[in-house]
Design a protein around this motif. Structure first.
Motif, PDB file in Angstrom:
ATOM      1  N   VAL A   1       0.733  -1.163  -0.082  1.00  0.00           N
ATOM      2  CA  VAL A   1       0.155  -0.049  -0.043  1.00  0.00           C
ATOM      3  C   VAL A   1       0.914   1.244   0.062  1.00  0.00           C
ATOM      4  CG1 VAL A   1      -1.649   1.208   1.463  1.00  0.00           C
ATOM      5  CG2 VAL A   1      -1.981  -1.086   1.141  1.00  0.00           C
ATOM      6  N   GLY A   2       1.890   1.131   0.867  1.00  0.00           N
ATOM      7  CA  GLY A   2       2.932   2.418   1.023  1.00  0.00           C
ATOM      8  C   GLY A   2       3.611   2.675  -0.454  1.00  0.00           C
ATOM      9  N   ASN A   3       3.845   1.707  -1.176  1.00  0.00           N
ATOM     10  CA  ASN A   3       4.598   1.726  -2.595  1.00  0.00           C
ATOM     11  C   ASN A   3       3.558   2.547  -3.538  1.00  0.00           C
ATOM     12  OD1 ASN A   3       7.020   0.502  -3.599  1.00  0.00           O
ATOM     13  ND2 ASN A   3       6.515  -0.963  -2.142  1.00  0.00           N
ATOM     14  N   ILE A   4       2.273   2.251  -3.595  1.00  0.00           N
ATOM     15  CA  ILE A   4       1.343   2.772  -4.150  1.00  0.00           C
ATOM     16  C   ILE A   4       1.127   4.360  -3.859  1.00  0.00           C
ATOM     17  CG2 ILE A   4      -0.925   2.787  -4.993  1.00  0.00           C
ATOM     18  CD1 ILE A   4      -1.029  -0.153  -5.011  1.00  0.00           C
ATOM     19  N   ALA A   5       0.861   4.316  -2.481  1.00  0.00           N
ATOM     20  CA  ALA A   5       1.007   5.914  -2.075  1.00  0.00           C
ATOM     21  C   ALA A   5       1.986   6.951  -2.212  1.00  0.00           C
ATOM     22  CB  ALA A   5       0.852   5.517  -0.427  1.00  0.00           C
ATOM     23  N   GLU A   6       3.242   6.103  -2.531  1.00  0.00           N
ATOM     24  CA  GLU A   6       4.537   7.007  -2.881  1.00  0.00           C
ATOM     25  C   GLU A   6       4.077   7.577  -4.156  1.00  0.00           C
ATOM     26  OE1 GLU A   6       7.868   4.831  -3.970  1.00  0.00           O
ATOM     27  OE2 GLU A   6       9.237   6.703  -4.002  1.00  0.00           O
ATOM     28  N   LYS A   7       3.843   6.582  -5.116  1.00  0.00           N
ATOM     29  CA  LYS A   7       3.575   7.396  -6.461  1.00  0.00           C
ATOM     30  C   LYS A   7       2.247   8.358  -6.514  1.00  0.00           C
ATOM     31  CE  LYS A   7       3.447   6.688 -11.088  1.00  0.00           C
ATOM     32  NZ  LYS A   7       4.460   6.558 -12.195  1.00  0.00           N
ATOM     33  N   LEU A   8       1.113   8.002  -5.535  1.00  0.00           N
ATOM     34  CA  LEU A   8       0.187   8.991  -5.506  1.00  0.00           C
ATOM     35  C   LEU A   8       0.493  10.337  -4.910  1.00  0.00           C
ATOM     36  CD1 LEU A   8      -2.585   6.464  -4.388  1.00  0.00           C
ATOM     37  CD2 LEU A   8      -2.454   7.702  -6.329  1.00  0.00           C
ATOM     38  N   ILE A   9       1.616  10.361  -3.771  1.00  0.00           N
ATOM     39  CA  ILE A   9       2.028  11.544  -3.329  1.00  0.00           C
ATOM     40  C   ILE A   9       2.829  12.356  -4.359  1.00  0.00           C
ATOM     41  CG2 ILE A   9       3.639  12.270  -1.555  1.00  0.00           C
ATOM     42  CD1 ILE A   9       2.755  10.146   0.062  1.00  0.00           C
ATOM     43  N   ALA A  10       3.570  11.588  -5.236  1.00  0.00           N
ATOM     44  CA  ALA A  10       4.501  12.192  -6.194  1.00  0.00           C
ATOM     45  C   ALA A  10       3.414  12.682  -7.290  1.00  0.00           C
ATOM     46  CB  ALA A  10       5.196  11.068  -6.930  1.00  0.00           C
ATOM     47  N   ALA A  11       2.246  12.143  -7.482  1.00  0.00           N
ATOM     48  CA  ALA A  11       1.236  12.815  -8.494  1.00  0.00           C
ATOM     49  C   ALA A  11       0.406  14.061  -7.923  1.00  0.00           C
ATOM     50  CB  ALA A  11       0.361  11.629  -9.108  1.00  0.00           C
ATOM     51  N   GLY A  12       0.695  14.264  -6.690  1.00  0.00           N
ATOM     52  CA  GLY A  12       0.243  15.428  -5.916  1.00  0.00           C
ATOM     53  C   GLY A  12      -0.849  15.086  -4.934  1.00  0.00           C
ATOM     54  N   ASN A  13      -1.268  13.710  -4.592  1.00  0.00           N
ATOM     55  CA  ASN A  13      -2.237  13.413  -3.654  1.00  0.00           C
ATOM     56  C   ASN A  13      -1.830  13.654  -2.296  1.00  0.00           C
ATOM     57  OD1 ASN A  13      -4.966  12.033  -4.523  1.00  0.00           O
ATOM     58  ND2 ASN A  13      -3.174  11.065  -6.012  1.00  0.00           N
ATOM     59  N   ARG A  14      -2.713  14.178  -1.277  1.00  0.00           N
ATOM     60  CA  ARG A  14      -2.283  14.412   0.022  1.00  0.00           C
ATOM     61  C   ARG A  14      -3.270  13.746   1.096  1.00  0.00           C
ATOM     62  NH1 ARG A  14       1.711  15.318  -2.510  1.00  0.00           N
ATOM     63  NH2 ARG A  14       3.065  16.812  -2.494  1.00  0.00           N
ATOM     64  N   HIS A  15      -4.299  13.269   0.429  1.00  0.00           N
ATOM     65  CA  HIS A  15      -5.333  12.799   1.324  1.00  0.00           C
ATOM     66  C   HIS A  15      -5.058  11.207   1.790  1.00  0.00           C
ATOM     67  CE1 HIS A  15      -9.224  11.586   3.075  1.00  0.00           C
ATOM     68  NE2 HIS A  15      -9.580  12.912   3.279  1.00  0.00           N
ATOM     69  N   VAL A  16      -4.643  11.012   3.071  1.00  0.00           N
ATOM     70  CA  VAL A  16      -4.398   9.722   3.323  1.00  0.00           C
ATOM     71  C   VAL A  16      -5.482   8.559   3.259  1.00  0.00           C
ATOM     72  CG1 VAL A  16      -3.470   8.324   5.177  1.00  0.00           C
ATOM     73  CG2 VAL A  16      -2.754  10.738   5.004  1.00  0.00           C
ATOM     74  N   GLY A  17      -6.761   9.230   3.610  1.00  0.00           N
ATOM     75  CA  GLY A  17      -7.841   8.045   3.415  1.00  0.00           C
ATOM     76  C   GLY A  17      -8.133   7.876   2.014  1.00  0.00           C
ATOM     77  N   ASP A  18      -7.960   8.767   1.090  1.00  0.00           N
ATOM     78  CA  ASP A  18      -8.343   8.539  -0.381  1.00  0.00           C
ATOM     79  C   ASP A  18      -7.287   7.689  -0.841  1.00  0.00           C
ATOM     80  OD1 ASP A  18     -10.393  10.245  -0.290  1.00  0.00           O
ATOM     81  OD2 ASP A  18      -9.557  11.752  -1.521  1.00  0.00           O
ATOM     82  N   MET A  19      -5.986   7.935  -0.403  1.00  0.00           N
ATOM     83  CA  MET A  19      -4.824   7.123  -1.007  1.00  0.00           C
ATOM     84  C   MET A  19      -5.118   5.699  -0.660  1.00  0.00           C
ATOM     85  SD  MET A  19      -1.654   9.593  -1.120  1.00  0.00           S
ATOM     86  CE  MET A  19      -1.561  10.323   0.456  1.00  0.00           C
ATOM     87  N   GLU A  20      -5.385   5.638   0.749  1.00  0.00           N
ATOM     88  CA  GLU A  20      -5.623   4.088   1.030  1.00  0.00           C
ATOM     89  C   GLU A  20      -6.478   3.572   0.353  1.00  0.00           C
ATOM     90  OE1 GLU A  20      -4.767   3.294   5.177  1.00  0.00           O
ATOM     91  OE2 GLU A  20      -6.023   1.594   5.255  1.00  0.00           O
ATOM     92  N   ALA A  21      -7.720   4.137   0.297  1.00  0.00           N
ATOM     93  CA  ALA A  21      -8.839   3.564  -0.771  1.00  0.00           C
ATOM     94  C   ALA A  21      -8.395   3.306  -1.915  1.00  0.00           C
ATOM     95  CB  ALA A  21     -10.121   4.572  -0.683  1.00  0.00           C
TER      96      ALA A  21
END
Lengths: 278, 239
Positions: free
Chosen positions: A131-151
């Motif tokens: 999950v963290g690996n995917i979140a890393e890419k999502l953060i790089a793409a500009g996401n900041r909402h933890v709940g959304d990223m986990e979903a």
């Protein structure tokens, strides 16, 4: 057809070495190598178009320049010369993306591209959770909402058939096929219009390979993502690609509809390749 | 309206490894009107399949023109069309059927037919419904719908292929030896299927080694030996 390509590659050239008077411009080479100064011409004047929703296959033997080309496209390595255009982005229309600033390149990488490497170590942080690996890419793409990223991470991992109870686990505990599927999920996480797949099924056993191929085909059909699939395996290309480019010694020697390349290959090397198919 | 017009078609194969060039076929001329069924006959090796595969662009032709009247593009020369145009035509206008299955592994008959519809942009609901209709229409045993086709008989593979190709409602359907190596009952089934397709207005081009079997269904016959088209009526009176 009045259809605009998504990605245009023009005269992409990648050489390792300084070149000398004997080999300048790709003359007097042994295969792709200059015997005088040792310069390797990995890619020479590669040009092609990638259209919306298609899978373009790139086939060739080891050392033909396939992976070098992918690495240049994904900005993993610097091109020697050449251009790539992403005309569907209004701000970039007509602009060579290789000439952009590193910050702009990073933005393209994070928002337009996804990459799946042959070796999952290159695409994943093996000691982060999946999950963290995917979140890393999502953060790089500009996401900041933890709940959304986990979903998003969970739904992507589910899509690539990673069981829910293992999602928090680190990819180093996974089998090769599972690692490859996590890598695909990560590459898809920013909804890229363009996905690069570099020998993604190489080294996987046949049943796992079939799983990954099903997944890729499904992604193309359901999400309409354009893909460039590099493989030395004609069987993989046959299953996935609509159109295929054949590379040899850093150059494109043939391109056509995949079934035409397989049934009526024109170039001596392609014929040898096809006739060697079991 | 002329659907397909083949002019002075020729094809050769160069095998670099053997330093050989083989002229597979040359000087082929014929045309098909919309809604017609033209059969190509000729002994094995006369180049029948080469003509068909060149129309579908699995082979690249060397000489002549293959003029097809497309609903989307108007008149196009299939020998020179771009790859993207060919892919569009294969998806929406031209179908190809043989007894050989070349499909994604581990995909059931039902999924294969549904996929053909999904890639045209049909909804899943419509695809499921249409796929069942097609499998039923071409008389594939219901027990086979949810199995992998690897172990199907020649006739079953052929009928599955016809179902996959015809759910797309192609304007032009190419049939590559659809009756080869089938027993009498299976051949009769193929004949009935072709009659159904013709009744639906599909333009058909087929290769047959036993054209007599298609008597009464074919409108015209092109003979690879004489390089001439004869009307079906003429054949009937000869026999």
């Amino acid at each position: 057809m009045h259809e605009a390509p998504l990605l245009r590659v023009r005269d992409l050239t990648k050489q390792f070495g300084e070149a000398c008077s004997s080999c300048d411009g790709g003359e007097n080479l042994e295969k792709n190598y200059c015997p005088t100064c040792g310069t390797v011409y990995a890619c020479q004047n590669i040009s092609f178009d990638l259209y919306p929703g298609e899978i373009l296959g790139i086939v060739g033997e080891s050392g033909s320049g396939k992976s070098s080309m992918m690495q240049c496209l994904y900005f993993d390595s610097e091109v020697t010369s050449g251009a790539v255009y992403l005309d569907h982005i209004p701000a970039l229309a007509g602009k060579n993306v290789f000439a952009l600033s590193s910050q702009q390149k990073r933005a393209i990488r994070n928002q337009q591209y996804g990459m799946v490497y042959q070796n999952p170590i290159r695409g994943l942080k093996m000691d982060f959770s999946s999950v963290g690996n995917i979140a890393e890419k999502l953060i790089a793409a500009g996401n900041r909402h933890v709940g959304d990223m986990e979903a998003v991470s969970k739904s992507l991992l589910e899509h690539v058939h990673i069981p829910l109870f293992r999602m928090k686990e680190e990819p180093r505990n996974f089998s090769g096929g599972m690692q490859q599927r996590v890598q695909i999920a990560k590459a898809l996480s920013n909804n890229p219009p363009i996905l690069f797949l570099d020998e993604v099924t190489t080294g996987l056993d046949l049943s796992v390979q079939a799983n990954v191929l099903d997944l890729i085909k499904g992604i193309q059909r359901d999400l309409g993502i354009s893909m460039i699939v590099v493989s030395h395996d004609l069987a993989v290309i046959r299953m996935l690609a609509d159109r295929t480019i054949v590379m040899l010694n850093g150059s494109i020697i043939e391109d056509g509809l995949t079934d035409q390349i397989l049934e009526d290959p024109q170039h001596a090397y392609t014929q040898q390749l096809v006739y060697s198919l079991l | 309206m002329t659907m397909l017009d083949i002019r002075n078609f020729g094809k050769q194969f160069t095998i670099h490894h053997l330093e050989k060039t083989i002229q597979a076929v040359e000087g082929v001329n014929f045309s098909i009107e919309e809604g017609e069924f033209l059969g190509i006959v000729g002994r094995s090796g006369s180049g029948k399949s080469t003509v068909l595969k060149s129309i579908y662009r699995s082979y690249l032709s060397d000489a002549g023109a293959i003029l097809y009247d497309s609903a989307r593009y108007g008149k196009v020369n299939l020998a020179k069309a771009t790859e993207r145009e060919m892919l569009y035509l294969r998806k929406y206008e031209i179908g190809y059927v043989s007894q050989f299955l070349n499909v994604m592994p581990r995909t059931t008959s039902r999924e294969l037919v549904e996929k053909a519809l999904l890639e045209m942009g049909e909804t899943e609901e419509a695809a499921r419904c249409e796929a069942e209709k097609a499998l039923d229409h071409f008389e594939l045993d219901e027990a086979l719908w949810d199995t992998y086709p690897n172990t199907f008989s020649g006739g079953e593979k052929l009928r599955l292929n016809i179902a996959i190709a015809t759910v797309k409602k192609p304007r032009l359907l190419l049939l590559d030896e659809p009756t080869a190596s089938l027993d009498y009952a299976s051949k009769m089934k193929v004949r009935e299927i072709i009659e159904k397709l013709k009744a639906n207005g599909t333009t058909l081009l087929g290769i047959f080694h036993d054209i007599e079997f298609m008597e009464g269904v074919c409108d015209k016959v092109y003979d690879m030996r004489t390089r001439k088209v004869t009307q079906e009526v003429a054949i009937a009176s000869e026999g």
